[in-house]
Design an enzyme around this catalytic site. Structure first.
Site, short mmCIF file in Angstrom:
data_model
loop_
_atom_site.label_atom_id
_atom_site.label_comp_id
_atom_site.label_asym_id
_atom_site.label_seq_id
_atom_site.Cartn_x
_atom_site.Cartn_y
_atom_site.Cartn_z
N ASP A 1 0.75 -1.32 0.40
CA ASP A 1 0.18 0.01 0.14
C ASP A 1 0.23 0.83 -0.01
OD1 ASP A 1 -2.21 2.28 -0.01
OD2 ASP A 1 -3.28 0.71 1.71
C1 BGC Z 1 -4.38 3.29 -0.33
C2 BGC Z 1 -5.04 2.17 -1.29
C3 BGC Z 1 -4.87 2.39 -2.97
C4 BGC Z 1 -3.31 3.77 -2.85
C5 BGC Z 1 -3.13 4.67 -4.11
C6 BGC Z 1 -3.77 4.34 -0.10
O1 BGC Z 1 -3.45 5.30 0.61
O2 BGC Z 1 -5.45 2.72 1.16
O3 BGC Z 1 -6.22 1.60 -1.63
O4 BGC Z 1 -4.57 2.18 -3.73
O5 BGC Z 1 -3.56 4.87 -1.75
O6 BGC Z 1 -3.56 5.77 -4.00
#
Ligand code: BGC
Length: 651
Positions: free
Chosen positions: A218
């Site tokens: 993540d």
């Molecule tokens: C989220 C993810 C997301 C990523 C990219 C993170 O803050 O938890 O689900 O895909 O950001 O934007």
């Protein structure tokens, strides 16, 4: 290309993103992988549009799940991936399959269900649909990211059986579609960050679930790149200038060998090859149709005293700002900047009910009743045959990074509902929210309630079609609506900031309410129709590996419509604690009025199994199991029993 054709520097460059949403192309030597959020539509961040360039917004995961129709998930996945193809995006950061453990979680709208089978079945087909276009899908967030509060720090502390039966299970089911990627979660699990957790990424994900694709982090979830690599994390997102140095140093110190690097790089090179083939994309018209029909199928009729469908010719007062500006999506990284301005509900209704006189009053602004508009709304409700009040949450109170404080609707909106109902008891309340809400202040007084969920930019079209009776509602809840937050297992408890112990074990969602005999407002799997269905003639055919559950459903009402039948396995004398019943299979079928359809749901042995920590695998204990066929988890229509032989020794 293989890892041994690259220098160490090049290999390390592939293990860390080269920007927020892309990997390194090694000076043109390999393809660059472009990724984007997901999962409710394409959210492509650009310098001109840091919040995502305008794109189609599809029904969010909870609406897809409320359809209980895996082919809806597949077609939405395919439509979103077609948008990705148009924009040069190779991999979408979705679907999200985390279990809805607590209704307050700010990201619940992005997730499918409180039940792992339903969540996993929807995710599997969503991934299938995405990957049919050659775009990669990323199943996220592995795992146990079930609240947003302290999500980057607080450890989810869970016993192994619960991990395997509940939290890892949707991922396990999604694996059938061979997703190209899995995204690890921010949170630690049992004390170790998911990004550095070999128990999660190696023992469970790769060995037990058989995942052969790429694990991405993540965004910002990696704390130590070398430890993460060793645990099985392939690409760190976003770019991080320090990480290559950390990896080099760890190799020099002998903390990791180049074999770890090569294994990851080979998986990444495989992904680059896999996502370069563009398969057929859907036409723009087809994508719009998919969005609309998914929104219609996902709408849930929670209550109806007969006021719905609206009669053509009736005088109708449409009330509430959200009737003009619906909440098509929640907030955070899943928020899609919709390219389509919603059409006002009253206008669409006018088209469907040409003989009706339809008025609109705004009534509230955000959470606050407007003094003047509120008066207009009351007068309009008083002077009409039916009032339709549209209320709900928004992208600011249901969003990534925040959990809701309570299950209640914004209090100003509750006041509007209350005063409209006082003027006219024939009031339909429409709720747009991403998870369950506490409706106790007004539900008993409302004539009808429709739960739309965040149904994408065709929300108003789909809603109007349901209200006017052009669509017979067929959605059912993929999560329980409890009577109040106090009735949930977790209530206001959210851990101490360091750890959150999942004390309820496998008793999540309806499993918990059933185990403790708690009443709920609307049970898991509940939803009404404009027609009626009767169930009959249950037969159970058992062979060694399968129980075939067959039954008839008759449409005894006045309209053609679709019914969702839910098959639960009931546990009687289990050697481990089990919920009274668990969803084991389901089917959705369209039945013309007066007709009967025979449905068969096949239950493999896994449907009866628990995860044995003694044997390290799913196992069936021998004995009697109940089979319950229901129109909801609390509306069981047919019951039978089967005897199964066990495959482990239990008492
Ligand atoms: C989220 C993810 C997301 C990523 C990219 C993170 O803050 O938890 O689900 O895909 O950001 O934007």
């Amino acid at each position: 290309m293989r890892a041994d054709e690259l220098t160490l520097e090049e290999k390390l460059a592939l293990l860390v993103a080269a920007g927020k949403f892309h990997t390194d192309d090694l000076g043109g030597k390999v393809r660059r992988l472009n990724v984007a959020d997901g999962p409710s539509g394409l959210r492509k961040e650009t310098p001109e549009h840091p919040e995502g360039s305008p794109s189609r917004c599809y029904p969010s995961a909870h609406v897809i799940a409320n359809s209980w129709n895996p082919s809806v998930a597949e077609s939405v996945g395919r439509a979103i991936a077609s948008d990705c193809r148009d924009e040069g995006v190779d991999m979408i950061l979705g679907p999200g399959v985390n279990i809805k453990r607590n209704p307050l979680c700010g990201r619940n709208f992005e997730y499918f269900s409180e039940d792992p089978l339903l969540a996993g079945s929807m995710a599997e087909k969503y991934v299938d649909g995405v990957q049919k276009t050659g775009v990669g899908a990323t199943v996220k967030h592995f795992m146990a990211n079930n609240r947003e509060w302290e999500r980057c720090a607080q450890s989810s502390e869970i016993d192994e059986r619960t991990i395997m039966e509940i939290y890892a299970r949707p991922f396990a089911i999604a694996m059938r579609a061979h997703p190209k990627a899995v995204m690890c979660s921010y949170n630690p699990v049992n004390g170790v960050y998911a990004s550095e957790n070999p128990y999660l990424l190696k023992d469970i994900l790769r060995k037990k679930l058989g995942f052969g694709g790429v694990v991405v982090s993540d965004w910002g979830a990696v704390h130590n790149r070398a430890r993460a690599l060793k645990a099985g994390l392939d690409i760190e997102f976003p770019d991080n200038p320090a990480s290559a140095g950390v990896l080099r140093q760890a190799i020099e110190r002998g903390e990791i060998t180049e074999k770890y690097v090569d294994d990851s790089v080979n998986r990444i090179l495989g992904l680059l090859e896999d996502t370069c083939e563009s398969a057929a994309v859907l036409t723009v018209e087809k994508r719009e149709q998919i969005s609309l029909s998914a929104a219609k199928e996902g709408m849930v009729l929670l209550k109806n005293n007969g006021v719905l469908p609206l009669e053509d010719g009736a005088k109708i007062a449409v009330i509430g700002e959200m009737a003009k500006n619906p909440t098509v999506c929640g907030g955070g990284s899943a928020h899609v900047h919709s390219s389509l301005q919603s059409r006002p509900l009253d206008e669409i209704l006018k088209g469907l009910l040409p003989s009706s006189e339809i008025t609109y009053s705004q009534a509230y602004l955000g959470c606050v009743p407007m003094s003047l508009g509120h008066g207009d709304a009351r007068r309009a409700a008083f002077a009409s045959d039916v009032a339709v009040v549209v209320v709900g949450n928004n992208m600011y109170n249901e969003t990534e990074s925040l959990d809701r404080e309570s299950l209640a609707l914004p209090s100003g909106q509750e006041k509007v509902i209350d005063s409209v109902i006082r003027e006219n008891p024939n009031t339909v309340v429409v709720v747009e929210a991403g998870s369950s809400v506490d409706v106790s202040a007004w539900a008993d007084k409302a004539a009808a309630i429709v739960y739309t969920g965040y149904a994408g930019d065709m929300l108003n079209e789909a809603l109007a079609s349901v209200l006017a009776g052009e669509t017979v509602p067929s959605g059912k809840l993929s999560e329980t609506f409890p009577l109040s937050l106090e009735d949930t297992f977790t209530g206001h408890e959210r851990g101490n900031g360091f750890s959150d112990r999942y004390r309820e074990g496998v008793l999540v969602g309806y499993r918990y309410y059933d185990a403790y005999g708690l009443p709920v407002r609307y049970p898991f799997g509940y939803g009404l129709s404009y027609t009626k269905f009767e169930y009959s003639d249950l037969t159970l055919n058992c062979d060694k590996d399968n129980v075939a559950v067959s039954f008839s459903i008759t449409n005894t009402g006045e309209r053609d419509g679709a019914e969702i039948a839910e098959v639960y396995v009931e546990h009687f004398h289990s050697p481990v604690e089990r919920p009274p019943k668990e969803l084991a299979g389901f089917g959705k079928v369209f039945i013309r009025k007066g007709k009967t359809v025979r449905m068969t749901v096949n239950l493999g042995r896994k449907a009866f199994a628990f995860y044995s920590t003694v044997y390290g695998r799913f196992a069936v204990s021998g004995g009697t199991y109940g089979i319950a066929v229901g129109a909801s988890s609390r509306d069981i229509r047919l019951q039978g029993r089967v005897e199964l032989e066990g495959d482990i020794n239990t008492f």
